[in-house]
Design an enzyme around this catalytic site. Structure first.
Site, PDB file in Angstrom:
ATOM      1  N   GLY A  26      18.746  59.621 101.793  1.00  0.00           N
ATOM      2  CA  GLY A  26      17.563  59.211 102.674  1.00  0.00           C
ATOM      3  C   GLY A  26      18.042  58.719 103.933  1.00  0.00           C
ATOM      4  CB  THR A  46      18.894  63.788 105.866  1.00  0.00           C
ATOM      5  OG1 THR A  46      18.215  63.563 104.650  1.00  0.00           O
ATOM      6  CG2 THR A  46      20.210  63.916 105.892  1.00  0.00           C
ATOM      7  CD  GLU A  80      18.369  63.769  93.373  1.00  0.00           C
ATOM      8  OE1 GLU A  80      17.520  63.285  93.304  1.00  0.00           O
ATOM      9  OE2 GLU A  80      18.842  64.157  94.635  1.00  0.00           O
TER      10      GLU A  80
END
Length: 259
Positions: A65, A68, A131
């Site tokens: 985050g 981008t 992730e």
């Protein structure tokens, strides 16, 4: 005279058998045609880009985050939405802790394609790295497509954990050195190497940014269309198999009646 009668009787019987067999072939040739057409392996079957049509999202967008949020990621997400490509994006990640939530893991599993944006600070986030590991678990177990995008970073630095990525991983190794979760560092390294070995996009090669976004979205749209076409072919094939099996059953019923 008797021998001649037996001879003609045998010829007549054989003639009936041949005629019956010929009639059988004519009536059921289509059955064997369908059987060979739909059951024999196809040379192109390995090229099917099959994706589970029941998955909730077309795309899962993975990003850092801080790097981008207000530029590339937003432009990419908007372009995907304009193409009616259902995309999962988690804009609340900055408000949470280090552990990815079960809901996020579920979203990854429910996506056909994962798009990973590797940016300058990606490897400094354990959230992003966890992730990434989960995404590649889905790739291995569920055949999920993964598309890497290297935004302002050298792909070789991601693959070999050099440069800014080498520094970030070294810090994590130091942080987890005497921790029971140190095993995660090796998983993170392996996932980064695997991701950077895939075909993707490099923002330093494809310019300007608008062209980069356009190419990525077009590629995703083609992947999804290919998947939809493959799913339709699978459906047609299943229907045809049912038709063949029904015809075979009817064939044996008919043979039973003739006996």
């Amino acid at each position: 005279m008797r021998d001649s009668a037996l001879f003609f009787s045998a010829c007549f019987s054989m003639s009936n058998t041949i005629c019956g067999f010929t009639r059988f072939l004519c009536e059921y040739t289509y059955v064997f045609f369908f059987f060979f057409f739909f059951f024999l392996p196809s040379s192109s079957s390995s090229s099917y880009c099959y994706m589970n049509p029941l998955r909730e999202y077309d795309v899962f967008l993975s990003f850092r985050g801080l790097d981008t949020s207000h530029n590339f990621k937003s432009h990419l997400y908007a372009a995907l939405c304009r193409k009616n490509i259902k995309t999962f994006i988690d804009d609340d990640r900055l408000k949470r802790g280090d552990e990815i939530s079960p809901a996020l893991v579920k979203a990854i599993k429910e996506s056909k394609i994962s798009v990973v944006i590797f940016s300058e600070n990606f490897a400094s986030s354990t959230w992003c790295l966890d992730e990434l590991v989960e995404i590649f678990e889905c790739k291995r177990k569920m055949g999920q497509f993964v598309i890497p995008i290297f935004f302002g970073v050298d792909p070789s630095h991601v693959r070999k954990q050099e440069g800014i990525y080498g520094i970030a991983i070294a810090k994590l190794e130091k942080r987890f050195k005497n921790n029971k979760e140190y095993y995660k560092v090796q998983k993170w390294r392996a996932a980064l190497t695997e991701a950077a070995s895939l075909s993707g996009w490099d923002s330093q090669v494809t310019r300007p940014e608008s062209k980069l976004v356009e190419e990525i979205v077009d590629h995703i749209a083609k992947k999804l269309f290919c998947s939809m076409s493959s799913n339709m072919l699978v459906g047609i094939r299943i229907s045809s198999v049912i038709l063949v099996l029904t015809a075979v059953v009817l064939m044996f019923i008919e043979i039973g009646k003739r006996k």
